[in-house]
Structures are given as C-alpha cells and as structure tokens.
Design a protein around this motif. Structure first.
Motif, PDB file in Angstrom:
ATOM      1  N   ASN A  74      60.562 -15.930 -24.566  1.00 21.26           N
ATOM      2  CA  ASN A  74      60.190 -16.749 -25.958  1.00 21.26           C
ATOM      3  C   ASN A  74      61.878 -16.756 -26.275  1.00 21.26           C
ATOM      4  O   ASN A  74      62.066 -16.763 -27.761  1.00 21.26           O
ATOM      5  N   LYS A  77      63.421 -22.519 -24.785  1.00 22.95           N
ATOM      6  CA  LYS A  77      62.298 -23.648 -24.743  1.00 22.95           C
ATOM      7  C   LYS A  77      62.922 -24.745 -23.776  1.00 22.95           C
ATOM      8  O   LYS A  77      63.767 -25.154 -23.660  1.00 22.95           O
ATOM      9  N   THR A  93      65.347 -20.726 -28.542  1.00 25.30           N
ATOM     10  CA  THR A  93      64.415 -20.522 -29.582  1.00 25.30           C
ATOM     11  C   THR A  93      64.998 -19.987 -30.886  1.00 25.30           C
ATOM     12  O   THR A  93      66.417 -19.700 -30.599  1.00 25.30           O
ATOM     13  N   GLU A  95      64.336 -17.018 -31.935  1.00 25.42           N
ATOM     14  CA  GLU A  95      64.868 -15.686 -31.311  1.00 25.42           C
ATOM     15  C   GLU A  95      66.178 -15.585 -30.260  1.00 25.42           C
ATOM     16  O   GLU A  95      66.878 -14.923 -30.179  1.00 25.42           O
TER      17      GLU A  95
END
Length: 149
Positions: A74, A77, A93, A95
């Motif tokens: 994650n 993207k 992202t 994060e």
C-alpha cells in the motif's frame, strides 16, 4: 593511481548498498530497489511504469514485480491510463509519500553527518567529483550493463 575498483567497493559497502534491506521505516522493510522506485515515483509527476523503468535502467519484468510488491504494501498506486489501458501511471499513496519522505530525511541526515567530517572545500570537491563521474558513466556505452571480460 589507487585501485579505483577497491575504492568503489568500499564506498558501496559503507553506503549499505549490498544490504538486503536498505532501511526500515514505519515497520516496513524497504529494499534498495524499492527505495529507488519510491524516490523516482515521488520525483516524477505520475510517471508511467515505462518511464520509471527507463530512468532506473531496469528491465520491465523485474521492475513490474518490484512495483507489485509496493502496491501490496500500500505504498504505490498503479492506475490505467484512460486513453490507453495498457499503460499504467504510478503514484505514491499517503503511506508511500510518508515512507519516501522518511527515507529522504534519513539519507540527507546520513550524508550531512558524513560531510560534517569534511571542510566546505572538500565537500564541494566531492560533490563536483560525483557529478563528473555520473556524467562520464552516462557517456559510457557500458553504463548500466554488467562489466564483461
């Protein structure tokens, strides 16, 4: 002349470039390749997978696996381009941006500490020398390819 290869070998080890994990941030273990990917995705604005692979001088298959690992974590993207669904753009992202910023801070702190052992003139000389070697490597027909023979 000193053994240039030995000097680069020592620098590579001291930079930790042979380590499996380049850094651990926010509980994530990030490899050196993943760190480079995050940096380039952050530096370029919504680059395509092809653009980043070319910038890093890596083949698309290996690159694709690394991107997938960052997607699973994650941190990245992957978005299909509306005009051509075969092309994917990459973005970080929230994060991913946080991790990229933390790595950037760690690397800058490390380099700042290393340079603190040099005078301003020595620091400028090192930076100028690294620029020169990067330019020369860019002109080499063997750059980014394994050295043979």
């Amino acid at each position: 002349m000193e053994n240039a290869r030995e000097l680069f070998q020592i620098m590579t080890r001291r930079f930790g470039l042979l380590n499996k994990t380049c850094c651990t941030v926010g509980g994530c273990e990030i490899s050196l390749v993943q760190s480079h990917l995050l940096y380039e995705i952050d530096r370029q604005h919504n680059p395509s997978m092809q653009q980043v692979a070319e910038t890093l001088g890596t083949d698309v298959t290996t690159f694709s696996r690394q991107v997938q690992s960052l997607v699973k974590m994650n941190l990245v993207k992957k978005t299909p381009e509306p005009t051509d669904r075969r092309v994917f753009t990459l973005s970080l992202t929230v994060e991913g941006k946080m991790i990229a910023t933390m790595i950037d801070t760690q690397m800058n702190d490390y380099l700042e500490e290393v340079f603190s052992h040099l005078s301003e003139y020595e620091k400028e000389t090192v930076i100028r020398s690294v620029k020169l070697i990067n330019e020369a490597m860019g002109k080499s027909s063997r750059c980014c390819a394994p050295v043979t023979g």
